[in-house]
Design a protein around this motif. Sequence first.
Motif, PDB file in Angstrom:
ATOM      1  N   SER A 155     -12.410 -18.314  38.668  1.00 29.33           N
ATOM      2  CA  SER A 155     -12.857 -17.011  39.161  1.00 29.33           C
ATOM      3  C   SER A 155     -13.372 -16.156  38.011  1.00 29.33           C
ATOM      4  CB  SER A 155     -11.714 -16.296  39.883  1.00 29.33           C
ATOM      5  OG  SER A 155     -11.321 -16.993  41.042  1.00 29.33           O
ATOM      6  N   LEU A 156     -12.624 -16.121  36.917  1.00 25.29           N
ATOM      7  CA  LEU A 156     -13.048 -15.362  35.747  1.00 25.29           C
ATOM      8  C   LEU A 156     -14.373 -15.901  35.216  1.00 25.29           C
ATOM      9  CD1 LEU A 156     -12.278 -13.188  33.648  1.00 25.29           C
ATOM     10  CD2 LEU A 156     -11.130 -14.994  32.351  1.00 25.29           C
ATOM     11  N   ASP A 157     -14.498 -17.218  35.178  1.00 25.64           N
ATOM     12  CA  ASP A 157     -15.723 -17.851  34.703  1.00 25.64           C
ATOM     13  C   ASP A 157     -16.908 -17.479  35.598  1.00 25.64           C
ATOM     14  OD1 ASP A 157     -17.718 -20.273  34.643  1.00 25.64           O
ATOM     15  OD2 ASP A 157     -16.513 -20.506  32.838  1.00 25.64           O
ATOM     16  N   GLY A 158     -16.705 -17.537  36.910  1.00 24.70           N
ATOM     17  CA  GLY A 158     -17.791 -17.239  37.838  1.00 24.70           C
ATOM     18  C   GLY A 158     -18.249 -15.796  37.763  1.00 24.70           C
ATOM     19  N   VAL A 159     -17.297 -14.844  37.686  1.00 21.35           N
ATOM     20  CA  VAL A 159     -17.659 -13.429  37.591  1.00 21.35           C
ATOM     21  C   VAL A 159     -18.382 -13.149  36.276  1.00 21.35           C
ATOM     22  CG1 VAL A 159     -16.737 -11.088  37.416  1.00 21.35           C
ATOM     23  CG2 VAL A 159     -15.838 -12.652  39.140  1.00 21.35           C
ATOM     24  N   ALA A 160     -17.889 -13.740  35.194  1.00 20.52           N
ATOM     25  CA  ALA A 160     -18.534 -13.538  33.889  1.00 20.52           C
ATOM     26  C   ALA A 160     -19.954 -14.099  33.900  1.00 20.52           C
ATOM     27  CB  ALA A 160     -17.708 -14.209  32.793  1.00 20.52           C
ATOM     28  N   GLU A 161     -20.135 -15.271  34.519  1.00 22.93           N
ATOM     29  CA  GLU A 161     -21.473 -15.860  34.573  1.00 22.93           C
ATOM     30  C   GLU A 161     -22.431 -14.976  35.360  1.00 22.93           C
ATOM     31  OE1 GLU A 161     -22.921 -20.331  34.885  1.00 22.93           O
ATOM     32  OE2 GLU A 161     -22.134 -19.626  36.804  1.00 22.93           O
ATOM     33  N   GLU A 162     -21.945 -14.397  36.454  1.00 19.48           N
ATOM     34  CA  GLU A 162     -22.812 -13.520  37.237  1.00 19.48           C
ATOM     35  C   GLU A 162     -23.208 -12.284  36.430  1.00 19.48           C
ATOM     36  OE1 GLU A 162     -22.986 -11.451  41.642  1.00 19.48           O
ATOM     37  OE2 GLU A 162     -21.769 -13.214  41.250  1.00 19.48           O
ATOM     38  N   LEU A 163     -22.272 -11.745  35.662  1.00 22.67           N
ATOM     39  CA  LEU A 163     -22.583 -10.580  34.841  1.00 22.67           C
ATOM     40  C   LEU A 163     -23.616 -10.913  33.766  1.00 22.67           C
ATOM     41  CD1 LEU A 163     -19.042  -8.969  34.405  1.00 22.67           C
ATOM     42  CD2 LEU A 163     -20.934  -8.193  35.862  1.00 22.67           C
ATOM     43  N   LEU A 164     -23.613 -12.170  33.294  1.00 24.87           N
ATOM     44  CA  LEU A 164     -24.607 -12.568  32.292  1.00 24.87           C
ATOM     45  C   LEU A 164     -26.025 -12.441  32.832  1.00 24.87           C
ATOM     46  CD1 LEU A 164     -23.006 -15.755  30.680  1.00 24.87           C
ATOM     47  CD2 LEU A 164     -23.020 -13.419  29.796  1.00 24.87           C
ATOM     48  N   TYR A 165     -26.190 -12.693  34.126  1.00 19.88           N
ATOM     49  CA  TYR A 165     -27.525 -12.592  34.718  1.00 19.88           C
ATOM     50  C   TYR A 165     -27.903 -11.140  35.013  1.00 19.88           C
ATOM     51  CZ  TYR A 165     -27.795 -17.613  35.005  1.00 19.88           C
ATOM     52  OH  TYR A 165     -27.859 -18.951  34.665  1.00 19.88           O
ATOM     53  N   VAL A 166     -26.949 -10.229  34.888  1.00 20.10           N
ATOM     54  CA  VAL A 166     -27.248  -8.801  34.926  1.00 20.10           C
ATOM     55  C   VAL A 166     -27.560  -8.296  33.522  1.00 20.10           C
ATOM     56  CG1 VAL A 166     -26.338  -6.517  35.487  1.00 20.10           C
ATOM     57  CG2 VAL A 166     -25.815  -8.462  36.970  1.00 20.10           C
ATOM     58  N   ILE A 167     -26.775  -8.771  32.551  1.00 15.61           N
ATOM     59  CA  ILE A 167     -26.952  -8.333  31.159  1.00 15.61           C
ATOM     60  C   ILE A 167     -28.229  -8.902  30.554  1.00 15.61           C
ATOM     61  CG2 ILE A 167     -25.948  -8.468  28.838  1.00 15.61           C
ATOM     62  CD1 ILE A 167     -23.196  -8.580  30.204  1.00 15.61           C
ATOM     63  N   GLY A 168     -28.563 -10.156  30.905  1.00 20.10           N
ATOM     64  CA  GLY A 168     -29.715 -10.821  30.302  1.00 20.10           C
ATOM     65  C   GLY A 168     -31.004 -10.026  30.377  1.00 20.10           C
ATOM     66  N   PRO A 169     -31.431  -9.590  31.578  1.00 19.38           N
ATOM     67  CA  PRO A 169     -32.664  -8.793  31.658  1.00 19.38           C
ATOM     68  C   PRO A 169     -32.589  -7.488  30.870  1.00 19.38           C
ATOM     69  CG  PRO A 169     -32.089  -9.675  33.810  1.00 19.38           C
ATOM     70  CD  PRO A 169     -30.920  -9.969  32.907  1.00 19.38           C
TER      71      PRO A 169
END
Length: 414
Positions: A155-169
């Motif tokens: 769960s922690l991994d999945g939430v962090a990965e989703e945030l990466l696609y917000v931070i990336g742009p």
Amino acid sequence: MPAPSRTPTPACPSYAAVLQLPYARRTFTAALVGRLSYGTVSPAVLLAVVHSTGSYATAGTVMAVLGATAVLLMPLRAALVDRHGPRRALLPMAMLYGGLLCVLAAVTWRPGTPEVVLGAVAALTGMCAPPLGPTMRSVWAELVGDRGLLQRAYSLDGVAEELLYVIGPLVVGAVLAFAPPATAILLSAALIGLGTLAFVTSPALAGVRVPAGAVRGLKLSRVRGLLGPVVVAAGMGLALSAVYLLVMAFAEQRGYGDAVVPWMLAAVSAGSAVGGLLNGAVNWRTAARVRLACSALGLGLALVAAGVAPGLWSLTVAVACAGFFVAPALTTAYLLADEVAAPEARTQAGAWVNTAVNAGSSGGSVVTGLLIGRLPVGVCFVISGVVAVVAGAGSVVRPPRRGGWSRPRGGAAH
């Protein structure tokens, strides 16, 4: 792989317990640095190609080629990780991928590069993308000796990965303030190189051993066990891609303007993050396959509600509720994939779920694009909800159990 820690875990372990595992923070942070490259590379390549060619059509084609080779060949690259181990497989992939990103930056730095060259470089780049996400989840499964704690780790991994696609742009936007778009591609290359190097040199991977029964690909018996989570993941990807397009169509048809679209899409991400964290915090007693079906059902009902939403705020609430079920469904799909996969195919199993999500997203974008204009937006929302529910129904069938947690593991943690 190193054996799971023998340290007793509390009855309902917290997210802090996940990060307190030996070397977990270092390994996870390194993986996230490398995976941030995937959050920056898409907007960077898109903008760089537009800057170089002046054509959005060319940019879309290059992005499609890059994404297709990266996604469709992911199980094959994951098989190389399972067969040769993360240290021997990931670093060469990252070096090739980073080097080709540098080439892509060079050919988009100035106008004049033929479109066929851009497409060829993009295709080669996607072929080499290292599967850091599936490998990190495989490492979590080896570091964690408790099923409930593994759920929190995923769960922690999945939430962090989703945030990466917000931070990336946002990172790409900051780079564009003082440099051309191709510079952001170079940044993506640096992130994947440094992150992968730090990941494979982590002490958590020091004891990784290639299983004696390592195989080139998943056997048919394992594919049967993966069918449920893969089908649900594909359905989730299709439904989500439909939401993104339908939200934009809704805003345009109702005259709200483009400014509200990012906020409505942010509601989907926020709902997913909340749902993922809550899902990981609960000590579930219900079978994973039942939870997966319930998550898909929840997503489907929320999308049906979005289809009858009368206005902006009600639609925003509906898509946020839809997002609430996304991260739990994907986390559970990864757990099921790990449960049915033999140890020598663990990374491949996670990669198939990841591939299904992305393939479903691509197919959903095409289908939804064709339906918009031919059917009312509300009807399109309902159709996407039905797809999610139908996909979730397949996960209720009990798959043959292979490997996973029934296998005894011996030895000390380090």
